[in-house]
Scaffold this motif. Structure first.
Motif, PDB file in Angstrom:
ATOM      1  N   LEU A   1       3.006  10.366  -7.147  1.00 44.03           N
ATOM      2  CA  LEU A   1       1.478  10.533  -7.550  1.00 44.03           C
ATOM      3  C   LEU A   1       1.610   9.549  -8.337  1.00 44.03           C
ATOM      4  CD1 LEU A   1      -1.231  11.608  -8.473  1.00 44.03           C
ATOM      5  CD2 LEU A   1      -0.607  12.611 -10.624  1.00 44.03           C
ATOM      6  N   LEU A   2       2.410   9.152  -9.111  1.00 38.39           N
ATOM      7  CA  LEU A   2       2.697   7.553  -9.184  1.00 38.39           C
ATOM      8  C   LEU A   2       2.423   6.478  -8.144  1.00 38.39           C
ATOM      9  CD1 LEU A   2       3.417   5.600 -12.105  1.00 38.39           C
ATOM     10  CD2 LEU A   2       5.909   5.297 -11.653  1.00 38.39           C
ATOM     11  N   PHE A   3       3.492   6.397  -7.539  1.00 38.99           N
ATOM     12  CA  PHE A   3       3.242   6.615  -5.975  1.00 38.99           C
ATOM     13  C   PHE A   3       1.770   6.121  -5.521  1.00 38.99           C
ATOM     14  CE2 PHE A   3       4.209   5.094  -1.346  1.00 38.99           C
ATOM     15  CZ  PHE A   3       5.280   3.455  -1.660  1.00 38.99           C
ATOM     16  N   ALA A   4       1.568   6.985  -5.264  1.00 34.59           N
ATOM     17  CA  ALA A   4       0.009   7.723  -5.066  1.00 34.59           C
ATOM     18  C   ALA A   4      -1.076   6.478  -5.336  1.00 34.59           C
ATOM     19  CB  ALA A   4      -0.767   8.424  -4.551  1.00 34.59           C
ATOM     20  N   VAL A   5      -1.128   6.533  -7.130  1.00 34.91           N
ATOM     21  CA  VAL A   5      -1.653   5.365  -7.839  1.00 34.91           C
ATOM     22  C   VAL A   5      -1.482   3.806  -7.187  1.00 34.91           C
ATOM     23  CG1 VAL A   5      -2.407   4.902  -9.647  1.00 34.91           C
ATOM     24  CG2 VAL A   5      -2.416   7.236  -9.482  1.00 34.91           C
ATOM     25  N   LEU A   6      -0.257   3.865  -7.715  1.00 38.30           N
ATOM     26  CA  LEU A   6      -0.009   2.259  -7.063  1.00 38.30           C
ATOM     27  C   LEU A   6      -0.642   1.452  -5.976  1.00 38.30           C
ATOM     28  CD1 LEU A   6       3.542   1.845  -8.309  1.00 38.30           C
ATOM     29  CD2 LEU A   6       2.002   0.888  -9.369  1.00 38.30           C
ATOM     30  N   ILE A   7      -0.053   2.519  -4.768  1.00 36.46           N
ATOM     31  CA  ILE A   7      -0.967   1.751  -2.992  1.00 36.46           C
ATOM     32  C   ILE A   7      -2.770   2.259  -3.974  1.00 36.46           C
ATOM     33  CG2 ILE A   7      -1.778   2.892  -1.205  1.00 36.46           C
ATOM     34  CD1 ILE A   7       1.551   4.216  -1.240  1.00 36.46           C
ATOM     35  N   ALA A   8      -3.361   2.955  -3.745  1.00 39.14           N
ATOM     36  CA  ALA A   8      -4.555   2.959  -4.611  1.00 39.14           C
ATOM     37  C   ALA A   8      -4.703   1.836  -5.074  1.00 39.14           C
ATOM     38  CB  ALA A   8      -5.153   3.746  -5.373  1.00 39.14           C
ATOM     39  N   THR A   9      -4.117   1.645  -6.032  1.00 41.46           N
ATOM     40  CA  THR A   9      -4.757   0.033  -7.016  1.00 41.46           C
ATOM     41  C   THR A   9      -4.499  -1.433  -5.883  1.00 41.46           C
ATOM     42  OG1 THR A   9      -3.711   1.232  -8.585  1.00 41.46           O
ATOM     43  CG2 THR A   9      -4.211  -1.408  -9.552  1.00 41.46           C
ATOM     44  N   PHE A  10      -2.920  -1.395  -5.318  1.00 38.94           N
ATOM     45  CA  PHE A  10      -3.115  -2.201  -4.507  1.00 38.94           C
ATOM     46  C   PHE A  10      -4.180  -2.463  -3.490  1.00 38.94           C
ATOM     47  CE2 PHE A  10      -0.933  -3.854  -0.395  1.00 38.94           C
ATOM     48  CZ  PHE A  10      -0.147  -5.376  -0.693  1.00 38.94           C
ATOM     49  N   ALA A  11      -4.417  -1.020  -2.437  1.00 40.97           N
ATOM     50  CA  ALA A  11      -5.533  -1.190  -2.137  1.00 40.97           C
ATOM     51  C   ALA A  11      -7.009  -1.766  -2.016  1.00 40.97           C
ATOM     52  CB  ALA A  11      -5.669  -0.222  -1.340  1.00 40.97           C
ATOM     53  N   VAL A  12      -7.191  -1.062  -3.303  1.00 41.59           N
ATOM     54  CA  VAL A  12      -8.574  -1.659  -4.162  1.00 41.59           C
ATOM     55  C   VAL A  12      -8.388  -3.481  -4.419  1.00 41.59           C
ATOM     56  CG1 VAL A  12     -10.015  -1.163  -5.806  1.00 41.59           C
ATOM     57  CG2 VAL A  12      -8.839   0.607  -4.762  1.00 41.59           C
ATOM     58  N   GLN A  13      -7.256  -3.348  -4.850  1.00 38.97           N
ATOM     59  CA  GLN A  13      -7.309  -5.165  -5.115  1.00 38.97           C
ATOM     60  C   GLN A  13      -7.481  -6.309  -3.874  1.00 38.97           C
ATOM     61  OE1 GLN A  13      -4.366  -5.955  -7.513  1.00 38.97           O
ATOM     62  NE2 GLN A  13      -5.248  -5.380  -9.130  1.00 38.97           N
ATOM     63  N   ASN A  14      -7.158  -5.780  -2.720  1.00 39.59           N
ATOM     64  CA  ASN A  14      -7.019  -6.036  -1.369  1.00 39.59           C
ATOM     65  C   ASN A  14      -7.928  -4.876  -0.383  1.00 39.59           C
ATOM     66  OD1 ASN A  14      -4.285  -8.237  -1.685  1.00 39.59           O
ATOM     67  ND2 ASN A  14      -3.947  -5.856  -2.421  1.00 39.59           N
ATOM     68  N   SER A  15      -9.635  -5.901  -0.402  1.00 35.50           N
ATOM     69  CA  SER A  15     -10.429  -4.538   0.272  1.00 35.50           C
ATOM     70  C   SER A  15     -10.809  -6.106   1.487  1.00 35.50           C
ATOM     71  CB  SER A  15     -11.114  -3.941  -0.655  1.00 35.50           C
ATOM     72  OG  SER A  15     -11.657  -4.872  -1.789  1.00 35.50           O
ATOM     73  N   ALA A  16     -10.261  -6.800   1.383  1.00 35.00           N
ATOM     74  CA  ALA A  16     -11.034  -7.639   2.427  1.00 35.00           C
ATOM     75  C   ALA A  16     -11.319  -6.985   3.659  1.00 35.00           C
ATOM     76  CB  ALA A  16     -10.482  -8.659   2.446  1.00 35.00           C
ATOM     77  N   SER A  17     -12.219  -7.669   4.604  1.00 33.06           N
ATOM     78  CA  SER A  17     -11.961  -7.354   5.710  1.00 33.06           C
ATOM     79  C   SER A  17     -11.562  -8.132   6.521  1.00 33.06           C
ATOM     80  CB  SER A  17     -14.025  -7.462   6.383  1.00 33.06           C
ATOM     81  OG  SER A  17     -13.584  -6.557   7.684  1.00 33.06           O
TER      82      SER A  17
END
Length: 100
Positions: free
Chosen positions: A9-25
């Motif tokens: 769960l912690l790893f999933a939250v880290l991935i989600a945070t990373f993905a949202v911060q890097n949302s460029a096309s």
């Protein structure tokens, strides 16, 4: 088991945070196609595919271990029967030697 779930769960939250911060096309080239997609989507899909692959490999390992365990249980039962049979023979021999 719960520790593994918490870490996942912690790893999933880290991935989600990373993905949202890097949302460029970004442009994705795969085989003969070129697609413009969100970098977050690429990260999520990559993480999901990685999780599926790990789960599949874990399942294969689990099934293999269960097969080994079942084979070992059968071998143990066979050896127990052999021990019982040998103990009976030994007792019969001792009784026969006592009678003589």
């Amino acid at each position: 088991m719960q520790l593994g779930f918490i870490l996942s769960l912690l790893f999933a939250v880290l991935i989600a945070t990373f993905a949202v911060q890097n949302s460029a096309s970004v442009a994705i080239n795969f085989l003969f196609t070129k697609v413009e997609v969100s970098q977050a989507l690429v990260i999520f899909i990559s993480a999901a595919l990685g999780a599926i692959i790990v789960a599949f490999l874990g399942l294969v390992k689990h099934r293999k271990m269960n097969k080994t365990i079942n084979q070992q249980k059968l071998e143990i039962e066979k050896l127990k029967k052999d021990c019982t049979r040998l103990d009976r023979k030994k007792q019969e021999k001792v009784l026969n030697d006592d009678e003589n």
